[in-house]
Scaffold this motif. Structure first.
Motif, short mmCIF file in Angstrom:
data_model
loop_
_atom_site.label_atom_id
_atom_site.label_comp_id
_atom_site.label_asym_id
_atom_site.label_seq_id
_atom_site.Cartn_x
_atom_site.Cartn_y
_atom_site.Cartn_z
N GLY A 183 9.77 22.82 -16.92
CA GLY A 183 10.79 23.19 -16.54
C GLY A 183 10.81 23.78 -14.98
O GLY A 183 11.96 23.63 -14.23
N LYS A 184 9.84 24.09 -14.34
CA LYS A 184 9.63 24.42 -12.82
C LYS A 184 8.81 23.54 -11.98
O LYS A 184 8.87 23.97 -10.87
N ARG A 185 8.32 22.41 -12.65
CA ARG A 185 7.37 21.68 -11.60
C ARG A 185 8.40 20.86 -10.66
O ARG A 185 9.09 20.57 -11.13
N PRO A 186 8.04 20.63 -9.35
CA PRO A 186 8.69 19.88 -8.45
C PRO A 186 8.69 18.55 -8.96
O PRO A 186 7.78 17.80 -9.42
N SER A 187 9.72 17.81 -8.48
CA SER A 187 9.93 16.46 -8.78
C SER A 187 9.11 15.63 -7.83
O SER A 187 8.85 16.02 -6.52
N ILE A 188 8.33 14.59 -8.55
CA ILE A 188 7.56 13.98 -7.55
C ILE A 188 8.10 13.17 -6.25
O ILE A 188 7.62 12.95 -5.23
N TYR A 189 9.53 12.98 -6.51
CA TYR A 189 10.28 12.57 -5.38
C TYR A 189 10.61 13.56 -4.25
O TYR A 189 10.87 12.98 -2.99
N THR A 190 9.98 14.67 -4.31
CA THR A 190 10.02 15.71 -3.25
C THR A 190 8.69 15.64 -2.70
O THR A 190 8.77 16.38 -1.45
N MET A 191 7.80 14.90 -2.88
CA MET A 191 6.62 15.10 -2.42
C MET A 191 6.07 13.73 -1.53
O MET A 191 4.80 13.29 -1.24
N THR A 192 7.14 12.80 -1.14
CA THR A 192 6.74 11.62 -0.42
C THR A 192 5.71 11.67 0.52
O THR A 192 4.84 10.73 0.67
N LEU A 242 -2.78 7.45 -13.81
CA LEU A 242 -1.45 8.11 -14.18
C LEU A 242 -0.74 7.31 -15.24
O LEU A 242 -0.02 6.56 -14.84
N ALA A 243 -0.89 7.66 -16.26
CA ALA A 243 -0.13 6.97 -17.55
C ALA A 243 1.26 7.75 -17.88
O ALA A 243 1.29 9.08 -18.02
N ALA A 244 2.18 7.09 -18.02
CA ALA A 244 3.56 7.78 -18.42
C ALA A 244 3.86 9.03 -17.49
O ALA A 244 4.07 10.15 -18.04
N VAL A 245 3.85 8.79 -16.11
CA VAL A 245 4.03 9.71 -15.14
C VAL A 245 5.52 10.10 -14.85
O VAL A 245 6.17 9.13 -14.63
N GLY A 246 5.86 11.12 -14.43
CA GLY A 246 7.33 11.30 -13.83
C GLY A 246 8.57 11.60 -14.55
O GLY A 246 9.31 11.72 -13.74
N ALA A 247 8.42 11.69 -16.04
CA ALA A 247 9.65 12.07 -16.56
C ALA A 247 10.18 13.59 -15.98
O ALA A 247 9.45 14.48 -15.59
N GLY A 248 11.48 13.57 -15.86
CA GLY A 248 11.87 14.68 -15.24
C GLY A 248 11.96 14.79 -13.90
O GLY A 248 12.52 15.91 -13.25
N SER A 249 11.83 13.83 -13.00
CA SER A 249 11.62 13.75 -11.57
C SER A 249 12.94 13.24 -11.10
O SER A 249 13.34 13.69 -9.80
N ASP A 250 13.97 12.75 -11.75
CA ASP A 250 15.25 12.19 -11.26
C ASP A 250 16.06 13.29 -10.68
O ASP A 250 16.54 14.36 -11.30
N VAL A 277 -4.23 31.28 -25.72
CA VAL A 277 -2.62 31.23 -25.52
C VAL A 277 -2.16 32.34 -24.79
O VAL A 277 -1.76 33.38 -25.41
N PRO A 278 -2.03 32.32 -23.58
CA PRO A 278 -1.47 33.50 -22.61
C PRO A 278 -0.01 33.85 -23.30
O PRO A 278 0.58 32.94 -23.62
N GLN A 279 0.21 35.05 -23.28
CA GLN A 279 1.65 35.48 -23.72
C GLN A 279 2.78 35.46 -22.72
O GLN A 279 4.02 35.04 -22.87
N SER A 280 2.14 35.46 -21.16
CA SER A 280 3.20 35.39 -20.28
C SER A 280 3.57 34.19 -19.83
O SER A 280 2.56 33.14 -19.18
N ALA A 281 4.77 33.51 -19.67
CA ALA A 281 4.92 32.37 -18.90
C ALA A 281 4.86 32.26 -17.47
O ALA A 281 4.68 31.02 -17.25
N ASP A 282 4.35 33.35 -17.04
CA ASP A 282 4.00 33.21 -15.46
C ASP A 282 2.84 32.51 -15.34
O ASP A 282 2.70 32.04 -14.11
N VAL A 283 2.19 32.33 -16.29
CA VAL A 283 0.62 31.51 -15.84
C VAL A 283 0.57 30.54 -16.48
O VAL A 283 -0.38 29.78 -16.78
N TYR A 284 1.89 29.62 -16.73
CA TYR A 284 1.83 28.32 -17.18
C TYR A 284 2.43 27.34 -16.09
O TYR A 284 3.02 26.24 -16.46
N THR A 285 2.41 27.85 -14.91
CA THR A 285 3.03 27.00 -13.75
C THR A 285 2.01 25.73 -13.45
O THR A 285 0.90 25.95 -13.68
N TYR A 286 2.62 24.98 -12.76
CA TYR A 286 1.84 23.66 -12.73
C TYR A 286 0.44 23.83 -11.78
O TYR A 286 -0.67 22.99 -11.80
#
Length: 290
Positions: free
Chosen positions: A197-206, A118-126, A62-71
């Motif tokens: 909270g910071k991952r790109p929306s899949i709609y930006t990766m067309t 890819l099960a239950a994919v893409g929540a938060g992409s809108d 469990v790293p303490q810094s949020a900086d190393v939890y990116t996608y």
């Protein structure tokens, strides 16, 4: 305990079972490696199966810094587990957060993925609600830090996409959220703040998604409202994608409907391994009306 080592020396706990063509399972935010047990037991009869806990989920570090939890850390962690085991290519099976990471593998290291489920994919992409989603992720992270995992689990279990699980399997639902209550609050907060909270929306990766050759099976519960649109989007743009909706189902498909999930994925993997899961034939596309 067996651990693989990530690129930044974070230790990732994993379990494996069976032999044959490898399958790696990537869990969702509210889960960990244990939530793939119905699939580990089933698919290890014919495959080498690996389930691991993401960073922030003990017994992984469990790293303490949020900086190393990116996608990008999350999808390269999956590759680190494979590298540790000497596995060049595997079938990727992900749920929610794990699906996003599986898609990132196909986008950035396609030679490593034999297929992706890819099960239950893409929540938060809108895109229209993206700012609100990200603000909610920050609020959720702060909630983990303020009141801890036990109290957050009491709220999360009543989320709309979790209700179908409660209705069809109260015992399984209770077990799932008892496990969530034991999660490390710091790890969950960091994951929520950075990955969710910071991952790109899949709609930006067309354009990038259209170039992915990896065979894909998209699975979605028909009562998992936040994932229906993204699932349809991926079916439209991934060249070798199939899509199935599970009736009267929410977000936790592998536990809500384990028999149906296993059957669908088993058939998909068998067709992929037989070379019978091709890209979509252009003749099946509806011609534009002029």
């Amino acid at each position: 305990m067996p651990h693989a080592i990530a690129k930044d020396d974070v230790r990732l706990y994993f379990e494996e079972a069976g032999s044959g063509t490898p399958i790696i399972f990537l869990h969702e935010f509210a889960a960990d490696h244990t939530n793939w047990e119905p699939q580990m037991r089933y698919f290890s009869r014919g495959h080498r199966c690996i389930a691991y806990s993401a960073r922030g989920y003990p017994p992984s570090d469990v790293p303490q810094s949020a900086d190393v939890y990116t996608y990008d850390y999350f999808y390269t962690d999956a590759l680190a587990v494979l590298d540790h085991l000497g596995i060049e290519r595997a079938h990727f099976i992900g749920l929610s957060m794990g699906s996003y990471s599986s898609l990132q593998v196909a986008l950035n290291a396609p030679a490593r993925a034999l297929s992706m489920t890819l099960a239950a994919v893409g929540a938060g992409s809108d895109l229209e609600n993206l700012d609100a989603f990200r603000a909610q992720c920050v609020a959720n992270a702060e909630q983990y830090e303020a009141i801890g995992s036990v109290e957050v689990a009491k709220v999360t279990r009543e989320a709309p996409s979790r209700i179908p699980f409660l209705l069809k399997d109260p015992r399984g639902h209770a077990d799932f959220y008892a496990a969530l209550a034991r999660h490390d609050a710091k790890g969950s907060a960091n994951t929520m703040r950075s990955f969710q909270g910071k991952r790109p929306s899949i709609y930006t990766m067309t354009d990038a998604i259209r170039r992915v050759p990896t065979p894909a099976l998209i699975l979605c519960g028909d009562e998992d409202d936040n994932c229906i649109g993204p699932s349809l989007f991926l079916k439209k743009h991934l060249p070798a994608a199939g899509l199935s909706f599970f009736p009267k189902s929410g977000h936790v498909l592998n536990l809500e409907e384990p028999a149906l999930f296993n059957e669908m994925v088993e058939r998909f993997i068998a067709l992929v391994e037989a070379g019978r899961w091709p890209v979509r034939d252009p003749r099946s596309l509806v011609a534009a009306v002029v």
